[in-house]
Motif scaffolding. Structure first.
Motif, PDB file in Angstrom:
ATOM      1  N   VAL A  36     -24.112 -16.534  37.652  1.00  0.00           N
ATOM      2  CA  VAL A  36     -25.344 -16.120  38.324  1.00  0.00           C
ATOM      3  C   VAL A  36     -26.295 -15.436  37.343  1.00  0.00           C
ATOM      4  O   VAL A  36     -27.519 -15.541  37.470  1.00  0.00           O
ATOM      5  CB  VAL A  36     -25.028 -15.195  39.520  1.00  0.00           C
ATOM      6  CG1 VAL A  36     -24.328 -15.953  40.622  1.00  0.00           C
ATOM      7  CG2 VAL A  36     -24.204 -13.983  39.075  1.00  0.00           C
ATOM      8  N   VAL A  37     -25.745 -14.743  36.361  1.00  0.00           N
ATOM      9  CA  VAL A  37     -26.586 -14.110  35.336  1.00  0.00           C
ATOM     10  C   VAL A  37     -27.250 -15.173  34.482  1.00  0.00           C
ATOM     11  O   VAL A  37     -28.448 -15.087  34.162  1.00  0.00           O
ATOM     12  CB  VAL A  37     -25.744 -13.147  34.470  1.00  0.00           C
ATOM     13  CG1 VAL A  37     -26.579 -12.603  33.312  1.00  0.00           C
ATOM     14  CG2 VAL A  37     -25.200 -12.002  35.308  1.00  0.00           C
ATOM     15  N   GLN A  38     -26.483 -16.198  34.111  1.00  0.00           N
ATOM     16  CA  GLN A  38     -27.056 -17.295  33.336  1.00  0.00           C
ATOM     17  C   GLN A  38     -28.156 -18.010  34.125  1.00  0.00           C
ATOM     18  O   GLN A  38     -29.181 -18.407  33.563  1.00  0.00           O
ATOM     19  CB  GLN A  38     -25.948 -18.286  32.941  1.00  0.00           C
ATOM     20  CG  GLN A  38     -24.806 -17.681  32.143  1.00  0.00           C
ATOM     21  CD  GLN A  38     -25.288 -16.994  30.880  1.00  0.00           C
ATOM     22  OE1 GLN A  38     -26.154 -17.501  30.177  1.00  0.00           O
ATOM     23  NE2 GLN A  38     -24.727 -15.825  30.598  1.00  0.00           N
ATOM     24  N   GLN A  39     -27.941 -18.177  35.422  1.00  0.00           N
ATOM     25  CA  GLN A  39     -28.962 -18.798  36.260  1.00  0.00           C
ATOM     26  C   GLN A  39     -30.225 -17.938  36.306  1.00  0.00           C
ATOM     27  O   GLN A  39     -31.348 -18.466  36.246  1.00  0.00           O
ATOM     28  CB  GLN A  39     -28.421 -19.006  37.675  1.00  0.00           C
ATOM     29  CG  GLN A  39     -27.414 -20.140  37.811  1.00  0.00           C
ATOM     30  CD  GLN A  39     -26.931 -20.299  39.237  1.00  0.00           C
ATOM     31  OE1 GLN A  39     -26.897 -19.348  40.000  1.00  0.00           O
ATOM     32  NE2 GLN A  39     -26.573 -21.532  39.598  1.00  0.00           N
ATOM     33  N   PHE A  40     -30.063 -16.628  36.414  1.00  0.00           N
ATOM     34  CA  PHE A  40     -31.211 -15.725  36.447  1.00  0.00           C
ATOM     35  C   PHE A  40     -32.013 -15.833  35.148  1.00  0.00           C
ATOM     36  O   PHE A  40     -33.252 -15.916  35.172  1.00  0.00           O
ATOM     37  CB  PHE A  40     -30.731 -14.291  36.661  1.00  0.00           C
ATOM     38  CG  PHE A  40     -31.811 -13.264  36.569  1.00  0.00           C
ATOM     39  CD1 PHE A  40     -32.576 -12.957  37.671  1.00  0.00           C
ATOM     40  CD2 PHE A  40     -32.055 -12.600  35.377  1.00  0.00           C
ATOM     41  CE1 PHE A  40     -33.591 -12.006  37.592  1.00  0.00           C
ATOM     42  CE2 PHE A  40     -33.054 -11.646  35.281  1.00  0.00           C
ATOM     43  CZ  PHE A  40     -33.831 -11.346  36.398  1.00  0.00           C
ATOM     44  N   LEU A  41     -31.329 -15.818  34.005  1.00  0.00           N
ATOM     45  CA  LEU A  41     -32.009 -15.903  32.714  1.00  0.00           C
ATOM     46  C   LEU A  41     -32.712 -17.240  32.552  1.00  0.00           C
ATOM     47  O   LEU A  41     -33.845 -17.309  32.049  1.00  0.00           O
ATOM     48  CB  LEU A  41     -30.995 -15.682  31.582  1.00  0.00           C
ATOM     49  CG  LEU A  41     -30.353 -14.285  31.531  1.00  0.00           C
ATOM     50  CD1 LEU A  41     -29.243 -14.261  30.484  1.00  0.00           C
ATOM     51  CD2 LEU A  41     -31.395 -13.220  31.233  1.00  0.00           C
ATOM     52  N   ALA A  42     -32.051 -18.318  32.980  1.00  0.00           N
ATOM     53  CA  ALA A  42     -32.682 -19.647  32.883  1.00  0.00           C
ATOM     54  C   ALA A  42     -33.893 -19.747  33.799  1.00  0.00           C
ATOM     55  O   ALA A  42     -34.920 -20.341  33.429  1.00  0.00           O
ATOM     56  CB  ALA A  42     -31.654 -20.726  33.230  1.00  0.00           C
TER      57      ALA A  42
END
Length: 335
Positions: A236-242
């Motif tokens: 979910v953190v990677q999705q937020f950054l992307a």
């Protein structure tokens, strides 16, 4: 006459007559004749090879164990190890993690990419905002380096009791770039660093970047660098950054020597706080924030980024400042 001249150091009467006879027979030197002596049965090539083989099989063998195994004296084994084999017994260096072959290869690849990017783009390092979390304690015992005192020869040696960190502590999160601290905050009491909490921290970081770094007009113009903690690498953190177009600078696993927070900022703050007692969390926050603000822009610029431009290819900078120490392991990995 000899007794009058040499007193207690005079040789015996029998030795005097013996040497007189030798001189009478034509001897001209006073040095003793060379003797063959007893041939060494312990310190020879065969025994050296046996001890070398035994040590290679088990490097924890002691001198006494080798002496008992090969039936030679303790001194002979010690001489073979230290003089003939040029070996020293040392304790193993403690490391947080022993990297596997795949992790070492990954570290090498990331190091290569970072060096290539910093060489091809002067703005690359200046666009990185790096951050991490750390505990700040109400009392953290001072280090051994901080405790020495001057004493006179007749004064007793100073003593201090063994102490431990206090249970009163607070989690500090800091993000900074080459100009200084961009954002910092303290986690609420009882809060752990979860993926949901970290996303909220990143939202506040984005707001701070807009206010304090107007040159980063677009999200993609700055890059985030953090370690591989579970909360940082969650999906979910990677999705937020992307979603917000924030690229991430890769960090090798189990490599705190490549994280500027671990080798530069956190030690700089904590060393100043060691040995001091704070009564509550508010006092901890106040003093930690003062130390954080005391790190000037020149400290960040000089110790973290400025000398990057002076290196050539993968050569390591001569001055071992903080950010050059960030590069030094990279250069060593490539070697």
């Amino acid at each position: 006459m000899l007794l009058l001249a040499y007193e207690d150091e005079t040789m015996s009467r029998a030795r005097v007559f013996e040497w007189f006879k030798r001189f009478k027979d034509g001897r001209t030197t006073v040095k003793s004749d060379e003797r063959e002596g007893r041939p060494s049965t312990s310190r020879n090539e065969e025994m050296i090879q046996k001890i070398r083989t035994a040590i290679r099989g088990n490097r924890r063998l002691t001198i006494m164990e080798l002496s008992n195994e090969f039936q030679i004296s303790f001194r002979s084994v010690q001489t073979i190890l230290t003089t003939d084999l040029d070996m020293r017994r040392v304790a193993a260096k403690f490391l947080p993690k022993l990297l596997s072959g795949e992790q070492k290869e990954n570290r090498k690849q990331i190091a290569t990419d970072l060096l290539e990017c910093s060489e091809s783009d002067d703005f690359f390092l200046k666009s990185i905002i790096t951050g991490d979390e750390t505990w700040v304690y109400g009392y953290d015992p001072e280090t051994k380096v901080q405790s020495p005192q001057w004493k006179t020869p007749d004064s007793p040696r100073p003593k201090k009791a063994r102490q431990v960190r206090s249970q009163v502590k607070v989690m500090l999160t800091v993000f900074f770039d080459y100009q200084g601290v961009v954002h910092h905050e303290y986690a609420p009491k009882g809060q752990t660093i979860t993926k949901e909490y970290y996303i909220d921290v990143l939202r506040r970081l984005r707001d701070a970047v807009r206010r304090k770094r107007p040159e980063f007009k677009e999200s993609g113009s700055w890059k985030l660098h953090h370690d591989n903690a579970p909360a940082h690498s969650a999906h979910v953190v990677q999705q937020f950054l992307a979603k917000h177009g924030i690229p991430v600078v890769s960090q090798p696993p189990y490599s705190p020597d490549l994280a500027p927070c671990d080798f530069f900022l956190f030690p700089k703050i904590k060393v100043a706080l060691k040995g001091k007692r704070f009564q509550d969390v508010d006092e901890i926050k106040q003093n930690a924030t003062e130390q954080l603000r005391g790190v000037s822009k020149n400290d960040f610029h000089r110790d973290v980024f400025s000398e990057m431009r002076n290196r050539q290819s993968t050569d390591i900078l001569t001055k071992p400042t903080a950010w050059t120490r960030f590069q030094e392991p990279l250069g060593e990995v490539l070697k």
